[in-house]
Write a protein that holds these residues in place. Structure first.
Motif, PDB file in Angstrom:
ATOM      1  N   HIS A 108      -2.982  10.225  -7.415  1.00  0.00           N
ATOM      2  CA  HIS A 108      -2.166   9.070  -7.775  1.00  0.00           C
ATOM      3  C   HIS A 108      -3.004   7.812  -7.742  1.00  0.00           C
ATOM      4  CE1 HIS A 108       1.721  11.116  -7.523  1.00  0.00           C
ATOM      5  NE2 HIS A 108       1.239  11.760  -6.477  1.00  0.00           N
ATOM      6  N   PHE A 109      -2.715   6.885  -8.619  1.00  0.00           N
ATOM      7  CA  PHE A 109      -3.293   5.562  -8.517  1.00  0.00           C
ATOM      8  C   PHE A 109      -2.517   4.820  -7.442  1.00  0.00           C
ATOM      9  CE2 PHE A 109      -4.498   6.560 -12.919  1.00  0.00           C
ATOM     10  CZ  PHE A 109      -5.856   6.270 -12.839  1.00  0.00           C
ATOM     11  N   TRP A 110      -3.221   4.017  -6.647  1.00  0.00           N
ATOM     12  CA  TRP A 110      -2.564   3.314  -5.548  1.00  0.00           C
ATOM     13  C   TRP A 110      -1.403   2.464  -6.043  1.00  0.00           C
ATOM     14  CZ3 TRP A 110      -0.903   3.222  -1.032  1.00  0.00           C
ATOM     15  CH2 TRP A 110      -0.416   2.054  -0.470  1.00  0.00           C
ATOM     16  N   PHE A 111      -1.581   1.720  -7.144  1.00  0.00           N
ATOM     17  CA  PHE A 111      -0.514   0.818  -7.597  1.00  0.00           C
ATOM     18  C   PHE A 111       0.767   1.577  -7.928  1.00  0.00           C
ATOM     19  CE2 PHE A 111      -2.601   1.885 -11.585  1.00  0.00           C
ATOM     20  CZ  PHE A 111      -1.541   2.108 -12.442  1.00  0.00           C
ATOM     21  N   SER A 112       0.640   2.776  -8.502  1.00  0.00           N
ATOM     22  CA  SER A 112       1.857   3.517  -8.832  1.00  0.00           C
ATOM     23  C   SER A 112       2.479   4.138  -7.582  1.00  0.00           C
ATOM     24  CB  SER A 112       1.577   4.590  -9.883  1.00  0.00           C
ATOM     25  OG  SER A 112       0.673   5.547  -9.404  1.00  0.00           O
ATOM     26  N   TRP A 113       1.654   4.606  -6.650  1.00  0.00           N
ATOM     27  CA  TRP A 113       2.186   5.146  -5.394  1.00  0.00           C
ATOM     28  C   TRP A 113       2.929   4.049  -4.650  1.00  0.00           C
ATOM     29  CZ3 TRP A 113       2.696   9.810  -3.112  1.00  0.00           C
ATOM     30  CH2 TRP A 113       3.077   9.812  -1.769  1.00  0.00           C
ATOM     31  N   ALA A 114       2.302   2.892  -4.513  1.00  0.00           N
ATOM     32  CA  ALA A 114       2.890   1.794  -3.750  1.00  0.00           C
ATOM     33  C   ALA A 114       4.186   1.281  -4.374  1.00  0.00           C
ATOM     34  CB  ALA A 114       1.884   0.655  -3.611  1.00  0.00           C
ATOM     35  N   ALA A 115       4.294   1.355  -5.684  1.00  0.00           N
ATOM     36  CA  ALA A 115       5.514   0.901  -6.347  1.00  0.00           C
ATOM     37  C   ALA A 115       6.713   1.766  -5.961  1.00  0.00           C
ATOM     38  CB  ALA A 115       5.331   0.918  -7.860  1.00  0.00           C
ATOM     39  N   PHE A 116       6.482   3.055  -5.799  1.00  0.00           N
ATOM     40  CA  PHE A 116       7.578   3.967  -5.465  1.00  0.00           C
ATOM     41  C   PHE A 116       7.712   4.230  -3.966  1.00  0.00           C
ATOM     42  CE2 PHE A 116       6.721   4.907  -9.905  1.00  0.00           C
ATOM     43  CZ  PHE A 116       8.004   4.904 -10.431  1.00  0.00           C
ATOM     44  N   ARG A 117       6.648   3.962  -3.211  1.00  0.00           N
ATOM     45  CA  ARG A 117       6.656   4.193  -1.762  1.00  0.00           C
ATOM     46  C   ARG A 117       6.153   2.946  -1.032  1.00  0.00           C
ATOM     47  NH1 ARG A 117       7.667   9.370   0.133  1.00  0.00           N
ATOM     48  NH2 ARG A 117       7.925   8.080   1.969  1.00  0.00           N
ATOM     49  N   PRO A 118       6.877   1.826  -1.130  1.00  0.00           N
ATOM     50  CA  PRO A 118       6.405   0.572  -0.523  1.00  0.00           C
ATOM     51  C   PRO A 118       6.309   0.631   0.997  1.00  0.00           C
ATOM     52  CG  PRO A 118       8.653   0.337  -1.303  1.00  0.00           C
ATOM     53  CD  PRO A 118       8.156   1.665  -1.801  1.00  0.00           C
ATOM     54  N   ASP A 119       6.905   1.642   1.618  1.00  0.00           N
ATOM     55  CA  ASP A 119       6.839   1.775   3.072  1.00  0.00           C
ATOM     56  C   ASP A 119       5.540   2.429   3.542  1.00  0.00           C
ATOM     57  OD1 ASP A 119       7.711   4.086   1.728  1.00  0.00           O
ATOM     58  OD2 ASP A 119       8.531   4.929   3.576  1.00  0.00           O
ATOM     59  N   THR A 120       4.662   2.820   2.616  1.00  0.00           N
ATOM     60  CA  THR A 120       3.418   3.488   2.967  1.00  0.00           C
ATOM     61  C   THR A 120       2.484   2.537   3.708  1.00  0.00           C
ATOM     62  OG1 THR A 120       3.571   4.931   1.056  1.00  0.00           O
ATOM     63  CG2 THR A 120       1.398   4.670   2.038  1.00  0.00           C
ATOM     64  N   LEU A 121       1.913   3.026   4.794  1.00  0.00           N
ATOM     65  CA  LEU A 121       0.922   2.269   5.552  1.00  0.00           C
ATOM     66  C   LEU A 121      -0.430   2.932   5.380  1.00  0.00           C
ATOM     67  CD1 LEU A 121       2.906   1.691   8.861  1.00  0.00           C
ATOM     68  CD2 LEU A 121       2.618   0.123   6.944  1.00  0.00           C
ATOM     69  N   VAL A 122      -1.485   2.118   5.268  1.00  0.00           N
ATOM     70  CA  VAL A 122      -2.840   2.623   5.114  1.00  0.00           C
ATOM     71  C   VAL A 122      -3.576   2.391   6.421  1.00  0.00           C
ATOM     72  CG1 VAL A 122      -5.007   2.399   3.848  1.00  0.00           C
ATOM     73  CG2 VAL A 122      -2.815   2.140   2.650  1.00  0.00           C
ATOM     74  N   TYR A 123      -4.122   3.453   6.970  1.00  0.00           N
ATOM     75  CA  TYR A 123      -4.848   3.351   8.227  1.00  0.00           C
ATOM     76  C   TYR A 123      -6.331   3.216   7.941  1.00  0.00           C
ATOM     77  CZ  TYR A 123      -0.590   4.594  10.573  1.00  0.00           C
ATOM     78  OH  TYR A 123       0.684   4.585  11.038  1.00  0.00           O
ATOM     79  N   GLY A 124      -6.991   2.401   8.721  1.00  0.00           N
ATOM     80  CA  GLY A 124      -8.421   2.184   8.548  1.00  0.00           C
ATOM     81  C   GLY A 124      -9.072   1.916   9.883  1.00  0.00           C
ATOM     82  N   SER A 125     -10.026   1.025   9.878  1.00  0.00           N
ATOM     83  CA  SER A 125     -10.790   0.762  11.094  1.00  0.00           C
ATOM     84  C   SER A 125     -10.118  -0.270  11.998  1.00  0.00           C
ATOM     85  CB  SER A 125     -12.188   0.281  10.722  1.00  0.00           C
ATOM     86  OG  SER A 125     -12.096  -0.902   9.944  1.00  0.00           O
ATOM     87  N   THR A 126      -9.012  -0.837  11.570  1.00  0.00           N
ATOM     88  CA  THR A 126      -8.309  -1.795  12.412  1.00  0.00           C
ATOM     89  C   THR A 126      -7.479  -1.052  13.452  1.00  0.00           C
ATOM     90  OG1 THR A 126      -6.430  -1.891  10.916  1.00  0.00           O
ATOM     91  CG2 THR A 126      -8.168  -3.534  10.585  1.00  0.00           C
ATOM     92  N   GLU A 127      -7.123  -1.729  14.504  1.00  0.00           N
ATOM     93  CA  GLU A 127      -6.342  -1.092  15.554  1.00  0.00           C
ATOM     94  C   GLU A 127      -4.914  -0.799  15.114  1.00  0.00           C
ATOM     95  OE1 GLU A 127      -6.512  -3.051  19.303  1.00  0.00           O
ATOM     96  OE2 GLU A 127      -8.676  -3.267  19.193  1.00  0.00           O
TER      97      GLU A 127
END
Length: 80
Positions: A49-68
């Motif tokens: 999936h492209f991020w923009f299309s995923w985020a449009a349908f699943r705005p509750d998605t959180l992306v985890y990275g190097s932040t706490e």
């Protein structure tokens, strides 16, 4: 599964290793070294999936990275 045997894998920082034989595998599912060298795993169909299309349908998605705390990428701010 390869020839009826269930394999489990780990990543050692450089290659994927199957726990049963210690064979090394590449990212395409080919054994490159070890007892199973030359073997090929059967591909599993998945969807990219492209991020923009995923985020449009699943705005509750959180992306985890190097932040706490996870970042709410749609609002560009850390979540509580």
């Amino acid at each position: 599964v390869l020839n009826g045997d269930m394999l489990t894998f780990r990543y050692d920082g450089a290659a994927f290793i199957d726990d049963r034989t210690g064979s090394e595998w590449d990212h395409l599912g080919r054994a490159t070294k070890g007892k199973l060298a030359g073997s090929q795993l059967t591909p599993v169909v998945s969807v990219n999936h492209f991020w923009f299309s995923w985020a449009a349908f699943r705005p509750d998605t959180l992306v985890y990275g190097s932040t706490e705390r996870p970042v709410d990428t749609l609002r560009n701010q850390q979540t509580p």
